[in-house]
Design a protein around this motif. Structure first.
Motif, PDB file in Angstrom:
ATOM      1  N   TYR A  56       0.847  -1.187   0.000  1.00  0.00           N
ATOM      2  CA  TYR A  56       0.000   0.000   0.000  1.00  0.00           C
ATOM      3  C   TYR A  56       0.882   1.238   0.000  1.00  0.00           C
ATOM      4  CZ  TYR A  56      -3.276   3.583   1.631  1.00  0.00           C
ATOM      5  OH  TYR A  56      -4.028   4.719   1.751  1.00  0.00           O
ATOM      6  N   VAL A  57       0.626   2.145  -0.946  1.00  0.00           N
ATOM      7  CA  VAL A  57       1.381   3.393  -1.049  1.00  0.00           C
ATOM      8  C   VAL A  57       0.668   4.461  -0.225  1.00  0.00           C
ATOM      9  CG1 VAL A  57       2.332   5.144  -2.593  1.00  0.00           C
ATOM     10  CG2 VAL A  57       2.104   2.775  -3.401  1.00  0.00           C
ATOM     11  N   MET A  58       1.302   4.898   0.863  1.00  0.00           N
ATOM     12  CA  MET A  58       0.707   5.937   1.693  1.00  0.00           C
ATOM     13  C   MET A  58       1.025   7.334   1.167  1.00  0.00           C
ATOM     14  SD  MET A  58       0.837   4.610   5.641  1.00  0.00           S
ATOM     15  CE  MET A  58      -0.567   5.643   6.047  1.00  0.00           C
ATOM     16  N   GLU A  59       2.256   7.495   0.658  1.00  0.00           N
ATOM     17  CA  GLU A  59       2.670   8.778   0.096  1.00  0.00           C
ATOM     18  C   GLU A  59       3.641   8.526  -1.047  1.00  0.00           C
ATOM     19  OE1 GLU A  59       4.383  11.371   3.001  1.00  0.00           O
ATOM     20  OE2 GLU A  59       2.676  11.232   4.379  1.00  0.00           O
ATOM     21  N   GLY A  60       3.738   9.506  -1.958  1.00  0.00           N
ATOM     22  CA  GLY A  60       4.706   9.416  -3.048  1.00  0.00           C
ATOM     23  C   GLY A  60       4.138   8.755  -4.281  1.00  0.00           C
ATOM     24  N   GLN A  61       5.025   8.500  -5.226  1.00  0.00           N
ATOM     25  CA  GLN A  61       4.618   7.867  -6.474  1.00  0.00           C
ATOM     26  C   GLN A  61       5.764   7.061  -7.046  1.00  0.00           C
ATOM     27  OE1 GLN A  61       3.424  11.321  -8.728  1.00  0.00           O
ATOM     28  NE2 GLN A  61       5.441  11.552  -9.648  1.00  0.00           N
ATOM     29  N   GLY A  62       5.423   6.148  -7.942  1.00  0.00           N
ATOM     30  CA  GLY A  62       6.431   5.292  -8.557  1.00  0.00           C
ATOM     31  C   GLY A  62       5.812   4.432  -9.641  1.00  0.00           C
ATOM     32  N   ILE A  63       6.506   3.344  -9.955  1.00  0.00           N
ATOM     33  CA  ILE A  63       6.089   2.421 -11.013  1.00  0.00           C
ATOM     34  C   ILE A  63       6.164   0.992 -10.481  1.00  0.00           C
ATOM     35  CG2 ILE A  63       6.656   1.483 -13.301  1.00  0.00           C
ATOM     36  CD1 ILE A  63       5.502   4.258 -13.463  1.00  0.00           C
ATOM     37  N   TYR A  64       5.166   0.189 -10.832  1.00  0.00           N
ATOM     38  CA  TYR A  64       5.191  -1.240 -10.525  1.00  0.00           C
ATOM     39  C   TYR A  64       5.191  -1.998 -11.843  1.00  0.00           C
ATOM     40  CZ  TYR A  64       3.717  -5.863  -8.841  1.00  0.00           C
ATOM     41  OH  TYR A  64       3.638  -7.195  -8.580  1.00  0.00           O
ATOM     42  N   MET A  65       6.159  -2.898 -12.019  1.00  0.00           N
ATOM     43  CA  MET A  65       6.250  -3.726 -13.218  1.00  0.00           C
ATOM     44  C   MET A  65       5.896  -5.161 -12.860  1.00  0.00           C
ATOM     45  SD  MET A  65       7.362  -1.688 -15.672  1.00  0.00           S
ATOM     46  CE  MET A  65       7.846  -2.920 -16.877  1.00  0.00           C
ATOM     47  N   GLU A  66       5.017  -5.759 -13.657  1.00  0.00           N
ATOM     48  CA  GLU A  66       4.695  -7.171 -13.492  1.00  0.00           C
ATOM     49  C   GLU A  66       4.601  -7.815 -14.864  1.00  0.00           C
ATOM     50  OE1 GLU A  66       1.657  -8.865 -10.598  1.00  0.00           O
ATOM     51  OE2 GLU A  66       0.757  -9.419 -12.529  1.00  0.00           O
ATOM     52  N   TRP A  86       7.054 -12.326 -12.009  1.00  0.00           N
ATOM     53  CA  TRP A  86       8.190 -11.410 -12.009  1.00  0.00           C
ATOM     54  C   TRP A  86       7.674  -9.994 -11.797  1.00  0.00           C
ATOM     55  CZ3 TRP A  86      13.155 -12.715 -11.764  1.00  0.00           C
ATOM     56  CH2 TRP A  86      13.532 -13.996 -12.160  1.00  0.00           C
ATOM     57  N   HIS A  87       8.319  -9.243 -10.911  1.00  0.00           N
ATOM     58  CA  HIS A  87       7.860  -7.893 -10.634  1.00  0.00           C
ATOM     59  C   HIS A  87       9.006  -7.018 -10.146  1.00  0.00           C
ATOM     60  CE1 HIS A  87       7.524 -10.048  -6.788  1.00  0.00           C
ATOM     61  NE2 HIS A  87       7.755  -8.871  -6.210  1.00  0.00           N
ATOM     62  N   GLN A  88       8.752  -5.713 -10.175  1.00  0.00           N
ATOM     63  CA  GLN A  88       9.755  -4.744  -9.741  1.00  0.00           C
ATOM     64  C   GLN A  88       9.047  -3.459  -9.324  1.00  0.00           C
ATOM     65  OE1 GLN A  88      12.320  -3.214 -12.839  1.00  0.00           O
ATOM     66  NE2 GLN A  88      13.925  -2.600 -11.396  1.00  0.00           N
ATOM     67  N   ILE A  89       9.589  -2.790  -8.303  1.00  0.00           N
ATOM     68  CA  ILE A  89       9.101  -1.481  -7.865  1.00  0.00           C
ATOM     69  C   ILE A  89      10.170  -0.452  -8.164  1.00  0.00           C
ATOM     70  CG2 ILE A  89       8.334  -0.108  -5.896  1.00  0.00           C
ATOM     71  CD1 ILE A  89       7.485  -2.731  -4.545  1.00  0.00           C
ATOM     72  N   ARG A  90       9.750   0.685  -8.738  1.00  0.00           N
ATOM     73  CA  ARG A  90      10.690   1.765  -9.023  1.00  0.00           C
ATOM     74  C   ARG A  90      10.099   3.093  -8.538  1.00  0.00           C
ATOM     75  NH1 ARG A  90      11.037  -0.350 -14.496  1.00  0.00           N
ATOM     76  NH2 ARG A  90      10.209   1.634 -15.252  1.00  0.00           N
TER      77      ARG A  90
END
Length: 315
Positions: A56-66, A86-90
């Motif tokens: 769960y993202v409480m603050e901020g932003q990014g990218i999730y790859m699946e 396969w996944h990655q958080i950026r």
């Protein structure tokens, strides 16, 4: 993020990872492998798990790859990494991220919950934006708020809130379907740990697969994994690996134009000589002759030689 919330993140990390590692309620048992509360989560490398990881993202932003698909992460986004994906958080500037890695303990859970989590693993919606008002997001916020208090919150309340949080993933990520009701009629597909073991073996068949390595990946003991193969396949781990490699090699011999030494390597055999010996013992014919029979006689190899062993039903 304010200082009070950062402090709550630290307390939640410490206490939950020490005291809330097994959650249970009527008809359900869950094992939590780890909790995470990070005020600033940036990038991680592409990877996959044998378990669920709810975030769960409480603050901020990014990218999730699946699986090569990209999803935007914003404050209020919930996302779920499912077993085998396969996944990655950026994130360039960092996100305040809450997460929990867990798996269902089949023994002690009812068939409806077992099937519901199977459904979640296979068909769950990975990312839901604008979910800040959802019960799941509110439960994450509730857990964090419990650790903002200077005095300790009642352990039973933390336990039940954590359990409710992980159960709430079923309707949230289930695609709007009543997964508990829907999946009770689905045929049981076997032990989920064993399914994860087979997935890991298939995805890493070219590597040096040992009982200890696969057990470590599943976070279980070697003895437990040995029992799973005996219960689900009526055979040993080593026997299953050899049969799976021979089965894959037979398919590649009939469908690919690779050299036999390359097929041996891709199927995890340490040498072409060892591959030939095992293949010949299992199917009664050498790999080269197996391939020639397919093309010179124009019929499927399965009509000439024993078919790779099918998966027996559990006893």
């Amino acid at each position: 993020m304010n200082t009070q919330t950062v402090s709550a993140f630290k307390r939640a990390n410490t206490i939950l990872n020490r005291a809330t590692v097994q959650l249970s309620g009527p008809g359900i048992r869950l094992k939590v492998l780890y909790w995470g509360f990070m005020p600033e989560h940036y990038d991680n490398t592409p990877h996959r798990h044998s378990f669920f990881e709810a975030c769960y993202v409480m603050e901020g932003q990014g990218i999730y790859m699946e699986d090569d698909r990209e999803y935007e992460l914003l404050a209020g986004t919930v996302f779920l990494s499912r077993p085998g994906k396969w996944h990655q958080i950026r994130s360039k500037n960092g996100m305040a991220l809450c997460y929990a890695a867990f798996e269902l303990i089949e023994e002690g859970s009812t068939p409806s919950y077992i099937q519901a989590y199977h459904h979640l693993a296979e068909k769950g919606v990975p990312v839901l934006q604008d979910a800040a008002a959802s019960p799941t997001a509110n439960l994450w916020s509730t857990i964090v708020s419990m650790f903002k208090e200077t005095s300790s919150f009642p352990a039973l309340a933390v336990h039940h809130t954590a359990l409710t949080l992980l159960i709430s993933l079923l309707p949230l990520h289930g695609g709007g379907q009543d997964t508990l009701s829907e999946t009770t009629q689905v045929k049981n597909e076997g032990n989920p740990l064993f399914r994860q073991a087979k997935l890991f073996i298939d995805d890493n068949i070219s590597e040096n697969l040992t009982l200890q390595l696969v057990a470590q990946h599943l976070h279980i003991s070697s003895r437990h994994l040995t029992r799973l193969f005996a219960q689900e396949m009526n055979q040993t781990f080593v026997h299953y690996i050899q049969e799976r490699r021979v089965q894959l090699a037979a398919e590649m011999l009939l469908q690919e134009e690779l050299e036999i030494k390359d097929i041996a390597s891709r199927c995890g055999f340490e040498s072409v000589h060892y591959f030939t010996r095992v293949f010949s013992r299992k199917l009664g014919v050498a790999p080269a002759r197996f391939r020639r029979a397919q093309f010179t006689e124009g019929r499927s190899g399965s009509q000439h030689f024993p078919a790779p062993p099918s998966t027996p039903t559990s006893t």
